[in-house]
Every structure is written in C-alpha cells, then in structure tokens.
Design a protein around this motif. Structure first.
Motif, PDB file in Angstrom:
ATOM      1  N   ILE A  75       0.841  -1.205   0.000  1.00 38.51           N
ATOM      2  CA  ILE A  75       0.000   0.000   0.000  1.00 38.51           C
ATOM      3  C   ILE A  75       0.874   1.252   0.000  1.00 38.51           C
ATOM      4  CG2 ILE A  75      -1.644   1.360   1.347  1.00 38.51           C
ATOM      5  CD1 ILE A  75      -2.903  -1.335   2.234  1.00 38.51           C
ATOM      6  N   ARG A  76       1.935   1.233   0.805  1.00 37.18           N
ATOM      7  CA  ARG A  76       2.826   2.408   0.842  1.00 37.18           C
ATOM      8  C   ARG A  76       3.521   2.616  -0.499  1.00 37.18           C
ATOM      9  NH1 ARG A  76       3.175   1.260   6.558  1.00 37.18           N
ATOM     10  NH2 ARG A  76       2.233   3.057   7.588  1.00 37.18           N
ATOM     11  N   ALA A  77       3.877   1.527  -1.179  1.00 40.66           N
ATOM     12  CA  ALA A  77       4.462   1.645  -2.518  1.00 40.66           C
ATOM     13  C   ALA A  77       3.446   2.254  -3.486  1.00 40.66           C
ATOM     14  CB  ALA A  77       4.929   0.277  -3.026  1.00 40.66           C
ATOM     15  N   SER A  78       2.198   1.831  -3.352  1.00 39.31           N
ATOM     16  CA  SER A  78       1.136   2.407  -4.184  1.00 39.31           C
ATOM     17  C   SER A  78       0.966   3.887  -3.874  1.00 39.31           C
ATOM     18  CB  SER A  78      -0.187   1.677  -3.956  1.00 39.31           C
ATOM     19  OG  SER A  78      -0.101   0.346  -4.393  1.00 39.31           O
ATOM     20  N   MET A  79       1.050   4.241  -2.598  1.00 41.30           N
ATOM     21  CA  MET A  79       0.914   5.646  -2.211  1.00 41.30           C
ATOM     22  C   MET A  79       2.042   6.484  -2.808  1.00 41.30           C
ATOM     23  SD  MET A  79      -0.475   5.420   1.717  1.00 41.30           S
ATOM     24  CE  MET A  79      -0.293   7.160   2.017  1.00 41.30           C
ATOM     25  N   GLU A  80       3.249   5.928  -2.866  1.00 42.98           N
ATOM     26  CA  GLU A  80       4.364   6.660  -3.484  1.00 42.98           C
ATOM     27  C   GLU A  80       4.080   6.911  -4.962  1.00 42.98           C
ATOM     28  OE1 GLU A  80       8.160   4.845  -2.716  1.00 42.98           O
ATOM     29  OE2 GLU A  80       7.784   4.780  -0.555  1.00 42.98           O
ATOM     30  N   GLU A  81       3.544   5.908  -5.652  1.00 39.74           N
ATOM     31  CA  GLU A  81       3.194   6.075  -7.062  1.00 39.74           C
ATOM     32  C   GLU A  81       2.110   7.140  -7.219  1.00 39.74           C
ATOM     33  OE1 GLU A  81       2.116   2.382  -8.949  1.00 39.74           O
ATOM     34  OE2 GLU A  81       3.841   1.353  -8.077  1.00 39.74           O
ATOM     35  N   VAL A  82       1.114   7.090  -6.351  1.00 46.29           N
ATOM     36  CA  VAL A  82       0.020   8.062  -6.403  1.00 46.29           C
ATOM     37  C   VAL A  82       0.564   9.470  -6.134  1.00 46.29           C
ATOM     38  CG1 VAL A  82      -2.047   8.810  -5.122  1.00 46.29           C
ATOM     39  CG2 VAL A  82      -1.832   6.445  -5.865  1.00 46.29           C
ATOM     40  N   ASP A  83       1.458   9.584  -5.175  1.00 45.91           N
ATOM     41  CA  ASP A  83       2.050  10.891  -4.870  1.00 45.91           C
ATOM     42  C   ASP A  83       2.852  11.428  -6.055  1.00 45.91           C
ATOM     43  OD1 ASP A  83       0.906  10.905  -2.367  1.00 45.91           O
ATOM     44  OD2 ASP A  83       2.734  10.262  -1.311  1.00 45.91           O
ATOM     45  N   GLN A  84       3.572  10.542  -6.737  1.00 44.28           N
ATOM     46  CA  GLN A  84       4.322  10.970  -7.925  1.00 44.28           C
ATOM     47  C   GLN A  84       3.370  11.447  -9.018  1.00 44.28           C
ATOM     48  OE1 GLN A  84       6.727   7.579  -8.950  1.00 44.28           O
ATOM     49  NE2 GLN A  84       8.279   8.017  -7.399  1.00 44.28           N
ATOM     50  N   GLN A  85       2.278  10.721  -9.208  1.00 43.90           N
ATOM     51  CA  GLN A  85       1.281  11.135 -10.197  1.00 43.90           C
ATOM     52  C   GLN A  85       0.680  12.489  -9.813  1.00 43.90           C
ATOM     53  OE1 GLN A  85      -1.571   7.951 -10.319  1.00 43.90           O
ATOM     54  NE2 GLN A  85      -0.296   6.650 -11.620  1.00 43.90           N
ATOM     55  N   ALA A  86       0.390  12.663  -8.534  1.00 41.28           N
ATOM     56  CA  ALA A  86      -0.188  13.918  -8.064  1.00 41.28           C
ATOM     57  C   ALA A  86       0.781  15.074  -8.295  1.00 41.28           C
ATOM     58  CB  ALA A  86      -0.564  13.817  -6.582  1.00 41.28           C
ATOM     59  N   ASP A  87       2.057  14.855  -8.012  1.00 40.61           N
ATOM     60  CA  ASP A  87       3.060  15.898  -8.243  1.00 40.61           C
ATOM     61  C   ASP A  87       3.127  16.279  -9.719  1.00 40.61           C
ATOM     62  OD1 ASP A  87       3.676  15.984  -5.554  1.00 40.61           O
ATOM     63  OD2 ASP A  87       5.496  14.759  -5.737  1.00 40.61           O
ATOM     64  N   GLU A  88       3.081  15.279 -10.576  1.00 41.00           N
ATOM     65  CA  GLU A  88       3.137  15.535 -12.018  1.00 41.00           C
ATOM     66  C   GLU A  88       1.904  16.325 -12.462  1.00 41.00           C
ATOM     67  OE1 GLU A  88       2.172  14.892 -16.127  1.00 41.00           O
ATOM     68  OE2 GLU A  88       1.250  13.608 -14.623  1.00 41.00           O
ATOM     69  N   ILE A  89       0.740  15.938 -11.965  1.00 41.32           N
ATOM     70  CA  ILE A  89      -0.499  16.639 -12.325  1.00 41.32           C
ATOM     71  C   ILE A  89      -0.477  18.062 -11.770  1.00 41.32           C
ATOM     72  CG2 ILE A  89      -3.001  16.708 -11.949  1.00 41.32           C
ATOM     73  CD1 ILE A  89      -2.944  13.626 -12.163  1.00 41.32           C
ATOM     74  N   ARG A  90       0.031  18.235 -10.547  1.00 47.24           N
ATOM     75  CA  ARG A  90       0.123  19.596  -9.986  1.00 47.24           C
ATOM     76  C   ARG A  90       1.000  20.495 -10.857  1.00 47.24           C
ATOM     77  NH1 ARG A  90       0.851  16.824  -5.180  1.00 47.24           N
ATOM     78  NH2 ARG A  90      -1.088  16.684  -4.030  1.00 47.24           N
ATOM     79  N   GLY A  91       2.102  19.940 -11.351  1.00 49.80           N
ATOM     80  CA  GLY A  91       2.972  20.713 -12.243  1.00 49.80           C
ATOM     81  C   GLY A  91       2.246  21.109 -13.516  1.00 49.80           C
ATOM     82  N   ARG A  92       1.528  20.159 -14.092  1.00 48.20           N
ATOM     83  CA  ARG A  92       0.749  20.466 -15.301  1.00 48.20           C
ATOM     84  C   ARG A  92      -0.360  21.463 -15.004  1.00 48.20           C
ATOM     85  NH1 ARG A  92      -0.938  14.757 -17.044  1.00 48.20           N
ATOM     86  NH2 ARG A  92      -2.428  15.917 -18.299  1.00 48.20           N
ATOM     87  N   LEU A  93      -0.961  21.346 -13.821  1.00 46.52           N
ATOM     88  CA  LEU A  93      -2.029  22.262 -13.437  1.00 46.52           C
ATOM     89  C   LEU A  93      -1.492  23.681 -13.270  1.00 46.52           C
ATOM     90  CD1 LEU A  93      -4.985  22.674 -12.666  1.00 46.52           C
ATOM     91  CD2 LEU A  93      -4.420  21.940 -10.340  1.00 46.52           C
ATOM     92  N   GLU A  94      -0.339  23.821 -12.648  1.00 47.61           N
ATOM     93  CA  GLU A  94       0.274  25.151 -12.508  1.00 47.61           C
ATOM     94  C   GLU A  94       0.540  25.769 -13.877  1.00 47.61           C
ATOM     95  OE1 GLU A  94       3.770  24.899 -10.041  1.00 47.61           O
ATOM     96  OE2 GLU A  94       2.634  24.027  -8.381  1.00 47.61           O
ATOM     97  N   ALA A  95       1.062  24.970 -14.800  1.00 46.73           N
ATOM     98  CA  ALA A  95       1.326  25.467 -16.152  1.00 46.73           C
ATOM     99  C   ALA A  95       0.020  25.858 -16.845  1.00 46.73           C
ATOM    100  CB  ALA A  95       2.072  24.414 -16.964  1.00 46.73           C
ATOM    101  N   ALA A  96      -1.020  25.055 -16.661  1.00 43.33           N
ATOM    102  CA  ALA A  96      -2.325  25.357 -17.273  1.00 43.33           C
ATOM    103  C   ALA A  96      -2.916  26.639 -16.690  1.00 43.33           C
ATOM    104  CB  ALA A  96      -3.286  24.176 -17.075  1.00 43.33           C
ATOM    105  N   PHE A  97      -2.767  26.843 -15.381  1.00 38.87           N
ATOM    106  CA  PHE A  97      -3.236  28.085 -14.755  1.00 38.87           C
ATOM    107  C   PHE A  97      -2.495  29.287 -15.332  1.00 38.87           C
ATOM    108  CE2 PHE A  97      -5.173  26.090 -10.829  1.00 38.87           C
ATOM    109  CZ  PHE A  97      -6.409  26.708 -10.977  1.00 38.87           C
ATOM    110  N   ARG A  98      -1.172  29.152 -15.475  1.00 41.02           N
ATOM    111  CA  ARG A  98      -0.387  30.258 -16.045  1.00 41.02           C
ATOM    112  C   ARG A  98      -0.855  30.585 -17.465  1.00 41.02           C
ATOM    113  NH1 ARG A  98       3.825  27.583 -13.453  1.00 41.02           N
ATOM    114  NH2 ARG A  98       4.526  26.641 -15.394  1.00 41.02           N
TER     115      ARG A  98
END
Length: 138
Positions: A75-98
């Motif tokens: 589960i913790r390994a899955s959470m790390e993957e989910v966190d990486q996906q979230a970080d990537e989406i946050r980066g894309r979201l920041e760029a989209a907001f800009r």
C-alpha cells in the motif's frame, strides 16, 4: 481590431478543470489507501487478542502479522506512485493556470484597447460637434 482570445480562454479553462478533476481523483485514491492502512493497523490488536486465546491462534498470528506487514508495504508503494502522479499533475495544473491567466490578461488588454479607441472616437466626435457649434456661432 484584433481577434478575441475567448476560444483560447475556454480551452485553457477546460484544461485546468480536467487537471483539477484528475487531481481530485488521485486524492480520493490516496485517501482510500490511507484508509486501508488504518484498517489493517486497527485489526492487529484484535488479532493479537484472539491469538492469545488458544495455541492455534497463536501459531497462525505469525503468518497474519507477516501478511499485514507485506500488505502495508504494498500500500505504501502504491501511495508513493500516487504521490508521484499527483506531483506531475500539480505541475501540469500550474502550467495550465499560467496559460489561462496569460490568455485572460491578453483579452483584458484587447478589450481595454477597444474601449480606449471607442472613447477616443467619441471624444473626436464631441470635439467636432463643439467646433461646428463655434463656427456656426461666429
């Protein structure tokens, strides 16, 4: 006159909304994983208590504890993957907001130029009317 940026604004808003939805989905998955860990941790004391009741339970508890540890690791390994996906989406979201803000600012400037041109046109008409009245008064 320059063209409106409204189509670009709508597209940028759509991108932002889609990324926000993806981030919300990721957050729900992460919370589900946290809930799973909490349920596993809550079950351990119950199983420990049951294991002390008889010899078979005591012997089976070792396997159970190992399974819980392995499950929590997964589960913790899955959470790390989910966190990486979230970080990537946050980066894309920041760029989209800009990008959205850039198009909105361009549109505001375009509208301001149009309004300024209209005011200048109206002022020129008023000046012409005033000159005409002065000439006809003399």
């Amino acid at each position: 006159m320059t063209r409106s940026h409204e189509p670009l604004i709508r597209l940028a808003r759509f991108k932002v909304e889609e990324l926000q939805k993806q981030l919300a989905d990721i957050d729900r998955v992460r919370q589900s994983l946290i809930d799973q860990v909490e349920r596993l941790e809550a079950s351990v004391p119950e199983e420990q208590a049951a294991a002390t009741q008889n010899k078979d339970g005591y012997l089976a508890y070792g396997s159970y504890a190992q399974a819980v540890i392995k499950r929590k690791q997964n589960i913790r390994a899955s959470m790390e993957e989910v966190d990486q996906q979230a970080d990537e989406i946050r980066g894309r979201l920041e760029a989209a907001f800009r990008e959205l803000k850039k198009y909105e600012l361009l549109e505001e400037r375009r509208v301001a130029r149009i309004e300024e041109a209209l005011r200048a046109e109206e002022q020129a008409e008023l000046d012409e009317i005033a000159q005409s009245r002065r000439r006809s008064a003399h």
